[in-house]
Enzyme design. Structure first.
Site, PDB file in Angstrom:
ATOM      1  N   ASP A 166       1.211  -3.490  -0.386  1.00  0.00           N
ATOM      2  CA  ASP A 166       1.297  -3.415   1.079  1.00  0.00           C
ATOM      3  C   ASP A 166       0.634  -2.130   1.553  1.00  0.00           C
ATOM      4  O   ASP A 166       1.178  -1.372   2.351  1.00  0.00           O
ATOM      5  CB  ASP A 166       2.762  -3.482   1.523  1.00  0.00           C
ATOM      6  CG  ASP A 166       2.895  -3.827   3.005  1.00  0.00           C
ATOM      7  OD1 ASP A 166       1.896  -4.255   3.602  1.00  0.00           O
ATOM      8  OD2 ASP A 166       3.993  -3.667   3.559  1.00  0.00           O
TER       9      ASP A 166
ATOM     10  N   LYS B 221      16.592   6.567   4.443  1.00  0.00           N
ATOM     11  CA  LYS B 221      16.086   5.204   4.632  1.00  0.00           C
ATOM     12  C   LYS B 221      17.180   4.207   4.293  1.00  0.00           C
ATOM     13  O   LYS B 221      17.728   4.223   3.190  1.00  0.00           O
ATOM     14  CB  LYS B 221      14.862   4.963   3.732  1.00  0.00           C
ATOM     15  CG  LYS B 221      14.221   3.602   3.939  1.00  0.00           C
ATOM     16  CD  LYS B 221      12.934   3.466   3.139  1.00  0.00           C
ATOM     17  CE  LYS B 221      12.262   2.133   3.406  1.00  0.00           C
ATOM     18  NZ  LYS B 221      10.987   1.982   2.657  1.00  0.00           N
TER      19      LYS B 221
END
Length: 465
Positions: A228, A123
């Site tokens: 989130d 990532k």
């Protein structure tokens, strides 16, 4: 901001990476790094560094820009990626690089493999995109800084996410296994599953709904809120087990807006299951149901968690004794009392001296010392020893004896001359600097040489006899 092309990396030498590292180091204090500074940091010859800089700019690992006052080089996202990948390769974490499998508002996801051929997930944090530039409102990475680099913010974001992921994985939460990180890159376990947003049918919708709601509550019981928690950050395995991803925005349950974020996470899951699977339930967790059972937010220093909260939390869980805090407060009080007594004794000690002297009494001195101010003492002409007012800041009270206390001249005349000369030199340098209008480094060098030649021609008359 496009796809990462790593084919050039195999042709880069050790000197290329030294130059990239030098530019990275120079960007800590410079918006644009001059070529001379890059050569000095890389410990290479200036001519060779200039050639390397030109090649790196051609491959878009660096960018040459014209600033308001000077020209210099800036590290690009691709160059920052190469530095991180090079470090991970040297650690034997990754051996090969695969395809891009995901793109987010603040990250890119790639598949990589280690030396044994095991697939991993890489990532790359990409803060600063047009779709997500309100970092100062959404995150607290910048803290008290007025302006910071997007590369630096990406590095902080990756560091925080790795810390959250490791703490959650150690507590047996369903998250990917963190392996390693460097700069803005995180290497983690590759989850074999499908994003919840891409799933149209489920075998047991109610079971998955219960698992997700319990997970939100378990996060809060550990002291953190995801912030989130939606269908774009939840992976579903073949066994319909949820795996949570994306953690940079997590915050503490002690945050002032913790209840708002908690209710938002719950509402996101309720709305998605109602819209996608036509499933609606009256059972869902509330913020009042949270019962703290862990101090995960204190371990990873989540947003909204302060040191005072950590101290009270440690006392509550028995990690610190409340009596220790009281003893510390008592010790501080006794120290203050001892200082006051010494000052009273010193005041009495100088009473006889001030009655025979013609300068300011010690009452003014001690009042100023008690108020943490610098004493303003009048000069005594026949004083044998002089102590400047500036010396009261770091002096020891026990060293005061029957010597006369005066301010006299606090700064030596030579020191004043040196400071004035230095200020004048800085002023002259600012006046000499002109706005750079060159279109390239060669033009900037030519302009500087011409200015030097003009200065030499104008100064010839000074050397004539």
């Amino acid at each position: 901001m496009g796809k990462l092309n790593v084919t050039i990396m195999r042709y880069l030498s050790a000197e290329d990476f030294r130059v990239l590292t030098a530019i990275e180091m120079g960007m800590k204090n410079h918006e644009l790094v001059p070529a001379a500074l890059a050569a000095s940091l890389a410990n290479l010859q200036h001519g060779g560094v200039h050639k390397l800089l030109r090649e790196l700019c051609k491959h878009r690992l660096l960018s040459y820009e014209r600033g308001v006052k000077f020209d210099g080089y800036r590290l690009t996202n691709m160059g920052y990626d190469y530095l991180a990948l090079n470090s991970l390769t040297k650690r034997n974490i990754i051996e090969s690089f695969g395809n891009q499998i995901g793109v987010g508002k603040e990250s890119n996801i790639y598949t990589v493999a280690d030396s044994e051929g095991n697939e991993l997930c890489l990532k790359l944090h990409r803060l600063g995109r047009i779709c997500f530039r309100k970092v100062t409102e959404k995150r607290d990475y910048h803290k008290h800084r007025k302006s910071v680099s997007w590369l630096y913010l990406s590095r902080i974001s990756a560091t925080k996410e790795f810390a959250y992921m490791k703490a959650l994985y150690d507590r047996k939460f369903p998250v990917p296994k963190p392996i390693d990180f460097n700069r803005h890159c995180i290497v983690m376990e590759l989850i074999k599953g499908t994003l919840l947003n891409h799933i149209l049918e489920l075998k047991d919708v109610e079971n998955l709904y219960d698992q997700l709601m319990n997970m939100i509550l378990n996060f809060a019981n550990s002291g953190v809120i995801h912030g989130d928690f939606n269908e774009f950050n939840i992976m579903i395995t073949d066994e319909e087990k949820p795996v949570i991803i994306d953690f940079p925005q997590m915050l503490s349950t002690e945050h002032p807006d913790a209840e708002i974020f908690f209710n938002r996470d719950v509402q996101c899951i309720k709305d998605f299951f109602k819209k996608r699977f036509s499933f609606e339930s009256e059972l869902y967790p509330k913020f009042c149901d949270v019962k703290r059972s862990d101090t995960l937010d204190a371990e990873v220093l989540c947003s909204g968690f302060t040191k005072s909260m950590a101290k009270h939390l440690n006392i509550e869980y028995g990690l610190e004794d409340e009596t220790d805090e009281k003893h510390e407060m008592k010790a501080e009080d006794t120290d203050e009392i001892g200082v006051e007594r010494e000052m009273d004794q010193l005041k009495l000690k100088h009473e006889e001296l001030e009655s025979n002297s013609g300068y300011t009494s010690t009452d003014v001195i001690f009042k100023s010392l008690q108020n943490n101010e610098k004493p303003n003492v009048r000069c005594a002409e026949d004083a044998s020893d002089t102590i400047s007012s500036n010396s009261f800041d770091n002096c020891d009270i026990d060293r005061f004896d029957d010597r006369s206390v005066t301010s006299a001249t606090t700064i030596h005349p030579d020191e004043i001359k040196r400071r004035v000369k230095r200020q004048q030199l800085l002023k002259d340098k600012k006046e000499i600097r002109k706005r750079c209008t060159a279109k390239g480094e060669a033009s900037a060098v030519t302009r500087t040489r011409r200015e030097n030649q003009d200065n030499i021609k104008q100064s010839n008359g000074l050397w004539e006899l």
